[in-house]
Design an enzyme around this catalytic site. Sequence first.
Site, mmCIF file in Angstrom:
data_model
loop_
_atom_site.group_PDB
_atom_site.id
_atom_site.type_symbol
_atom_site.label_atom_id
_atom_site.label_comp_id
_atom_site.label_asym_id
_atom_site.label_seq_id
_atom_site.Cartn_x
_atom_site.Cartn_y
_atom_site.Cartn_z
ATOM 1 N N LYS A 240 -13.379 -0.334 15.209
ATOM 2 C CA LYS A 240 -12.057 -0.965 15.298
ATOM 3 C C LYS A 240 -11.493 -0.865 16.717
ATOM 4 O O LYS A 240 -10.900 -1.805 17.225
ATOM 5 C CB LYS A 240 -11.083 -0.306 14.305
ATOM 6 N N PHE B 166 -4.520 2.578 14.876
ATOM 7 C CA PHE B 166 -4.801 3.585 13.851
ATOM 8 C C PHE B 166 -5.916 3.041 12.968
ATOM 9 O O PHE B 166 -6.125 1.830 12.893
ATOM 10 C CB PHE B 166 -3.560 3.846 12.990
ATOM 11 N N LYS C 219 -10.812 -4.366 18.546
ATOM 12 C CA LYS C 219 -9.408 -4.724 18.754
ATOM 13 C C LYS C 219 -8.930 -4.381 20.168
ATOM 14 O O LYS C 219 -7.752 -4.460 20.474
ATOM 15 C CB LYS C 219 -8.538 -4.037 17.697
ATOM 16 N N ASN D 255 0.852 -1.196 0.000
ATOM 17 C CA ASN D 255 0.000 0.000 0.000
ATOM 18 C C ASN D 255 0.885 1.241 0.000
ATOM 19 O O ASN D 255 2.108 1.139 -0.028
ATOM 20 C CB ASN D 255 -0.939 -0.020 1.203
ATOM 21 N N ASP E 229 -3.762 -6.606 4.633
ATOM 22 C CA ASP E 229 -4.777 -7.485 5.225
ATOM 23 C C ASP E 229 -4.734 -8.894 4.643
ATOM 24 O O ASP E 229 -5.271 -9.824 5.232
ATOM 25 C CB ASP E 229 -6.170 -6.875 5.024
ATOM 26 N N PRO F 37 -2.131 -12.172 9.842
ATOM 27 C CA PRO F 37 -2.474 -12.099 11.276
ATOM 28 C C PRO F 37 -2.802 -10.656 11.633
ATOM 29 O O PRO F 37 -2.109 -9.739 11.195
ATOM 30 C CB PRO F 37 -1.182 -12.544 11.976
ATOM 31 N N ASP F 38 -3.887 -10.441 12.401
ATOM 32 C CA ASP F 38 -4.210 -9.074 12.842
ATOM 33 C C ASP F 38 -3.420 -8.825 14.132
ATOM 34 O O ASP F 38 -3.810 -9.267 15.218
ATOM 35 C CB ASP F 38 -5.720 -8.919 13.060
HETATM 36 O O1 PMT Z 1 2.885 6.061 6.471
HETATM 37 P P1 PMT Z 1 2.299 7.411 6.040
HETATM 38 O O2 PMT Z 1 2.443 7.650 4.560
HETATM 39 O O3 PMT Z 1 2.822 8.548 6.877
HETATM 40 O O4 PMT Z 1 0.720 7.355 6.277
HETATM 41 C C1 PMT Z 1 0.228 7.241 7.576
HETATM 42 C C2 PMT Z 1 -0.938 6.254 7.637
HETATM 43 C C3 PMT Z 1 -2.100 6.774 6.816
HETATM 44 C C4 PMT Z 1 -0.496 4.883 7.096
HETATM 45 C C5 PMT Z 1 -1.332 6.098 9.149
HETATM 46 O O5 PMT Z 1 -1.736 7.361 9.640
HETATM 47 C C6 PMT Z 1 -2.440 5.089 9.344
HETATM 48 O O6 PMT Z 1 -3.611 5.374 9.210
HETATM 49 N N1 PMT Z 1 -2.042 3.826 9.689
HETATM 50 C C7 PMT Z 1 -2.970 2.688 9.810
HETATM 51 C C8 PMT Z 1 -3.285 2.148 8.474
HETATM 52 C C9 PMT Z 1 -4.124 0.879 8.527
HETATM 53 O O7 PMT Z 1 -3.633 -0.147 8.209
HETATM 54 O O8 PMT Z 1 -5.343 1.021 8.964
HETATM 55 P P2 PMT Z 1 -6.402 -0.208 9.093
HETATM 56 O O9 PMT Z 1 -7.664 0.490 9.339
HETATM 57 O O10 PMT Z 1 -6.291 -1.092 7.894
HETATM 58 O O11 PMT Z 1 -5.896 -1.019 10.347
HETATM 59 C C10 PMT Z 1 -6.380 -0.750 11.660
HETATM 60 C C11 PMT Z 1 -5.302 -1.021 12.668
HETATM 61 O O12 PMT Z 1 -5.014 -2.427 12.702
HETATM 62 C C12 PMT Z 1 -3.968 -0.321 12.434
HETATM 63 O O13 PMT Z 1 -3.458 0.110 13.670
HETATM 64 C C13 PMT Z 1 -3.091 -1.426 11.848
HETATM 65 O O14 PMT Z 1 -1.719 -1.221 12.167
HETATM 66 C C14 PMT Z 1 -3.644 -2.670 12.535
HETATM 67 N N2 PMT Z 1 -3.518 -3.909 11.748
HETATM 68 C C15 PMT Z 1 -4.186 -4.054 10.574
HETATM 69 C C16 PMT Z 1 -4.103 -5.245 9.884
HETATM 70 C C17 PMT Z 1 -3.298 -6.275 10.399
HETATM 71 N N3 PMT Z 1 -3.182 -7.431 9.775
HETATM 72 N N4 PMT Z 1 -2.652 -6.113 11.556
HETATM 73 C C18 PMT Z 1 -2.741 -4.946 12.246
HETATM 74 O O15 PMT Z 1 -2.137 -4.804 13.302
#
Ligand code: PMT
Length: 407
Positions: free
Chosen positions: A337, A323, A341, A210, A279, A305-306
């Site tokens: 979320k 995030f 989580k 991504n 994901d 894995p999450d």
């Molecule tokens: O890196 P930059 O260009 O500065 O951009 C910053 C950002 C937009 C990436 C950052 O601010 C941000 O939003 N990061 C989280 C991105 C994300 O993956 O969001 P999500 O909604 O898909 O995931 C939710 C949370 O679960 C996140 O904390 C993620 O780290 C966590 N996750 C998700 C999937 C996975 N398999 N394991 C995880 O731990």
Amino acid sequence: MRVVLGVGGGIAAYKSAELVRALQQQGHAVQVVMTQAARQFIQPLTFAALTGRKVIEGLFSEASPEETLSSAVEHIAVAQEHDALAVAPATADLLAKFAHGLADDFLSTLYLAFTGHVVLAPAMNNAMWEHPATQENVAKLRARGCRIVEPEEGWLACGSIGPGRLANPVAIAQEIDLLGIQKKDLEGETVLITAGPTQEPLDPVRYVSNRSSGKMGYAIAEAAARRGAKVVLVSGPVNLAAPRNIETIQVRTAQEMRKAVMEHLKQATIIIKSAAVADYYASEVPKQKLKKTATRLSIELDPTPDILAEIGQSKGDRLLVGFAAETQNLIEEARRKMNSKKCDMLVANYVNQDGIGFESDRNEVEILSRSGEIAHAGPADKIEIAEKILDQIATLRLSLHAADARA
Ligand code: PMT
């Protein structure tokens, strides 16, 4: 504070004398370092008279071998003895040297040896300031934690009108002064931060990933270290230099990120998951490159894995910050979320708006807490957003400690 003021070779060099005065009025001790080019614009005597100290001018003394030897190591001593390095005017040449690690005079060598706060006040012709090379150098330095006091718009010495004029010396002095009140509210904490994307291979040459640049996570890591925390940064593949004095573990895939996070989880008191973890991944990766055919290609992907959800299951008294990157229904999705989580706090950002979110130097976020409060931050530089996120974390940490003490 003890401030080293680097003066670069630009017409605005005369304003540095005013900056010395403004810093002194705020109670700071100032040591001036001038580049050779700066001496074309202003005499060292002016700064020596203002500061009562010898101005440092060159890397090597032209006098005796003893003096040469002592000045050759002087940049290390000066770096160690000062709390902040300010450069005004920071010319395009100095910005390029700092960004690329060139060290061919006292000031650029000092910059490399300096581990304290760095404030840069650029000044130059507007076309030079707006040139992509200069802007890339500024972005690089900003990402490294340097504070940039943007030049002002107006008439420039070269006759053009536009951005490039050195900021008001009093405003530069205020920016430097603010560093002196650097909060140390994360002292005693060990902060585990994830940043950047993950890459999930499809074959030996292709992967799913991504647009995350890592800038948000790196800004938080550096801000947390400045605020006194021990920081462990687990980073996906990004084009950013590993921050100084921060243990940085480079990983590629979600599985590798999980492993690194779990290995460092025990020592962490605060976990911040800003990484954009893929994901899905291909559990079976062919050993040879997939061949192009005329027919449609389907690839089976499995969920990764999450990591955040897994930590949430057994986080104990660690503070867990997730995030959420969303393109719609920001608050509802973020709240969902945070609850599913089991996070204590969740930072939500839109990632379909120009100039914020992925890749950009800026961001705008909503910071949700379990108590139901929502704090807004931005649009602002990611360094500033990082500070706001840590403000919220430090406040929550304090209230949890207070609740523990009452129990
Ligand atoms: O890196 P930059 O260009 O500065 O951009 C910053 C950002 C937009 C990436 C950052 O601010 C941000 O939003 N990061 C989280 C991105 C994300 O993956 O969001 P999500 O909604 O898909 O995931 C939710 C949370 O679960 C996140 O904390 C993620 O780290 C966590 N996750 C998700 C999937 C996975 N398999 N394991 C995880 O731990």
